[in-house]
Design a protein around this motif. Structure first.
Motif, mmCIF file in Angstrom:
data_model
loop_
_atom_site.group_PDB
_atom_site.id
_atom_site.type_symbol
_atom_site.label_atom_id
_atom_site.label_comp_id
_atom_site.label_asym_id
_atom_site.label_seq_id
_atom_site.Cartn_x
_atom_site.Cartn_y
_atom_site.Cartn_z
ATOM 1 N N CYS A 61 0.845 -1.198 0.000
ATOM 2 C CA CYS A 61 0.000 0.000 0.000
ATOM 3 C C CYS A 61 0.878 1.245 0.000
ATOM 4 C CB CYS A 61 -0.903 0.037 1.234
ATOM 5 S SG CYS A 61 -1.962 -1.400 1.450
ATOM 6 N N PRO A 62 0.399 2.347 -0.556
ATOM 7 C CA PRO A 62 1.218 3.568 -0.596
ATOM 8 C C PRO A 62 1.463 4.179 0.777
ATOM 9 C CG PRO A 62 -0.994 3.995 -1.425
ATOM 10 C CD PRO A 62 -0.876 2.509 -1.280
ATOM 11 N N ASN A 63 0.663 3.798 1.778
ATOM 12 C CA ASN A 63 0.931 4.288 3.134
ATOM 13 C C ASN A 63 1.734 3.286 3.949
ATOM 14 O OD1 ASN A 63 -1.170 2.435 3.340
ATOM 15 N ND2 ASN A 63 -2.216 3.547 4.987
ATOM 16 N N ARG A 64 2.255 2.269 3.259
ATOM 17 C CA ARG A 64 3.152 1.301 3.896
ATOM 18 C C ARG A 64 4.584 1.426 3.371
ATOM 19 N NH1 ARG A 64 0.462 -2.884 6.477
ATOM 20 N NH2 ARG A 64 2.339 -4.149 6.366
ATOM 21 N N LYS B 69 3.164 7.437 0.638
ATOM 22 C CA LYS B 69 2.273 8.348 1.371
ATOM 23 C C LYS B 69 2.398 8.186 2.886
ATOM 24 C CE LYS B 69 -1.320 9.405 -1.970
ATOM 25 N NZ LYS B 69 -2.773 9.556 -2.156
ATOM 26 N N GLY B 70 3.267 7.339 3.306
ATOM 27 C CA GLY B 70 3.446 7.101 4.738
ATOM 28 C C GLY B 70 4.105 5.761 4.965
ATOM 29 N N TRP B 71 4.278 5.433 6.244
ATOM 30 C CA TRP B 71 4.938 4.185 6.611
ATOM 31 C C TRP B 71 4.045 3.397 7.560
ATOM 32 C CZ3 TRP B 71 9.219 3.022 3.965
ATOM 33 C CH2 TRP B 71 9.966 4.062 3.412
ATOM 34 N N ILE C 218 -13.223 2.777 2.107
ATOM 35 C CA ILE C 218 -13.593 4.156 2.446
ATOM 36 C C ILE C 218 -13.221 4.432 3.899
ATOM 37 C CG2 ILE C 218 -15.512 5.782 2.653
ATOM 38 C CD1 ILE C 218 -16.955 4.087 0.474
ATOM 39 N N GLU C 219 -13.630 3.533 4.777
ATOM 40 C CA GLU C 219 -13.332 3.499 6.214
ATOM 41 C C GLU C 219 -14.011 4.606 7.012
ATOM 42 O OE1 GLU C 219 -12.506 0.778 6.000
ATOM 43 O OE2 GLU C 219 -10.902 0.452 4.601
ATOM 44 N N ARG D 75 -5.841 10.456 11.191
ATOM 45 C CA ARG D 75 -5.455 9.840 12.466
ATOM 46 C C ARG D 75 -5.090 8.372 12.301
ATOM 47 N NH1 ARG D 75 -8.903 10.384 18.121
ATOM 48 N NH2 ARG D 75 -7.637 8.931 19.382
ATOM 49 N N ILE D 76 -5.772 7.673 11.403
ATOM 50 C CA ILE D 76 -5.503 6.242 11.220
ATOM 51 C C ILE D 76 -4.494 5.982 10.101
ATOM 52 C CG2 ILE D 76 -7.767 5.629 12.141
ATOM 53 C CD1 ILE D 76 -8.722 5.081 9.311
ATOM 54 N N ASN D 77 -3.883 7.070 9.597
ATOM 55 C CA ASN D 77 -2.795 6.967 8.624
ATOM 56 C C ASN D 77 -3.239 6.377 7.282
ATOM 57 O OD1 ASN D 77 -0.014 7.412 7.992
ATOM 58 N ND2 ASN D 77 0.398 5.220 8.204
ATOM 59 N N ARG D 78 -4.452 6.740 6.842
ATOM 60 C CA ARG D 78 -4.908 6.243 5.545
ATOM 61 C C ARG D 78 -4.125 6.856 4.386
ATOM 62 N NH1 ARG D 78 -7.396 1.836 4.131
ATOM 63 N NH2 ARG D 78 -8.467 2.859 2.409
#
Length: 322
Positions: A35-38, A42-44, A151-152, A161-164
């Motif tokens: 995932c791009p937030n992994r 877009k994040g880690w 969507i979450e 807050r949940i780093n989506r």
């Protein structure tokens, strides 16, 4: 199903019967995506609640090919309905987050497996490039296809807050563009995310009702040991709205579903109907007799349905097992 038994809620098996004359089962796949937030784009670390291994079946291992995972999944389900057909469910992580040619190979490998009659692709709303959407638009002309977006939440503060790593505006754009291509478009949302109140969660339903969603899956928040969110809860539990009683969750899901679902053609829900939510059944009391608009508040989401008390037990099992 008995012809006199008419559902007041479009559950997933009923939904699928509009497209298939036979039983269909989703088989989950782990195709080795991230995932791009992994990965730092877009994040880690991914979403703070995420641990994919908690819901992946045992056969979902990245060292196995897609075809092998599907064959093992078929063996798992075939004992019950030998003539069943299957949907390849690209579930783990972000299943559109790769180069187009690699995605094509994975999707087409799944479709080449005997008995597979379509694809369900789980992804994020910020991972649907135009080139892939055009490919899926063409693929949709030749096979059953559904794209499910995580969507979450409809609240940007929660998503941050949940780093989506995406906003609700990204969801609106992706869902509308996908549906405009004629592709069945689904969504997933989580009830109980940190910082969200009862009113926040009910408001999600009104907001999501403006989207062209064909399906909506509602999850309750699960705190998985070892995740960042579980640690956050240990430190500041007051920031979470957890469902300590099943009745509270059922009431919220019913109310949420009332705001998101429509039940044309039914004038009232009366005594003699039964509400079922995730395998638990609840009889409608004699005192309940409501108009169609009020009836919306009694229709449960999350695999729920409303029907007369006498119904086929196999149908109940099918509805609870989606």
């Amino acid at each position: 199903m008995n012809m006199s038994t008419q559902l007041l809620y479009n559950d997933f098996p009923t939904f699928l019967r509009k497209y298939f004359p036979y039983k269909v089962q989703k088989i989950s796949l782990n195709a080795g995506f991230t995932c791009p937030n992994r990965d730092g784009t877009k994040g880690w670390g991914g979403c703070t609640y995420c641990n994919n291994q908690t819901f992946n079946p045992d056969y979902c291992r990245t060292e196995k090919s897609i075809a092998i995972q599907l064959e093992e999944g078929k063996c798992f389900f075939a004992h019950k309905y030998p003539e069943m057909k299957y949907l390849a469910y690209f579930q783990a992580y972000t299943n559109t987050y790769a180069e187009l040619e690699g995605l094509k190979r994975k999707y087409e490998e799944a479709l080449a497996v005997d008995g597979v009659v379509g694809l369900v692709i789980g992804t994020r709303p910020d991972c649907m490039p135009e080139s892939l959407l055009r490919y899926l638009e063409d693929l949709n002309k030749h096979t059953f296809l559904m794209v499910e977006y995580g969507i979450e939440s409809t609240c940007d503060e929660t998503l941050k807050r949940i780093n989506r790593g995406h906003t609700y505006a990204d969801t609106v754009e992706a869902v509308c563009q996908t549906a405009a291509c004629g592709i069945l478009t689904g969504g997933h949302i989580i009830l109980g995310l940190p910082g969200e109140t009862h009113d926040t969660m009910v408001a999600h339903a009104e907001i999501l009702s403006d989207l062209p969603l064909a399906t909506l899956k509602i999850h309750q928040l699960q705190l998985i040991r070892g995740t960042r969110m579980a640690h956050e809860y240990d430190v500041t539990p007051a920031g979470f709205h957890l469902f300590n009683e099943v009745e509270e969750y059922i009431d919220l899901v019913i109310l949420t579903n009332g705001n998101v679902c429509r039940a044309p053609g039914f004038s009232e829900i009366r005594s003699g109907y039964r509400v079922a939510v995730q395998g638990c059944t609840y009889d409608v009391l004699d005192a309940v007799s409501v108009s169609a608009s009020e009836a919306l508040l009694t229709l449960p989401k999350a695999y729920g349905f409303v029907r007369p008390l006498k119904y086929d037990e196999d149908e109940q099992e099918e509805n609870a097992d989606v």
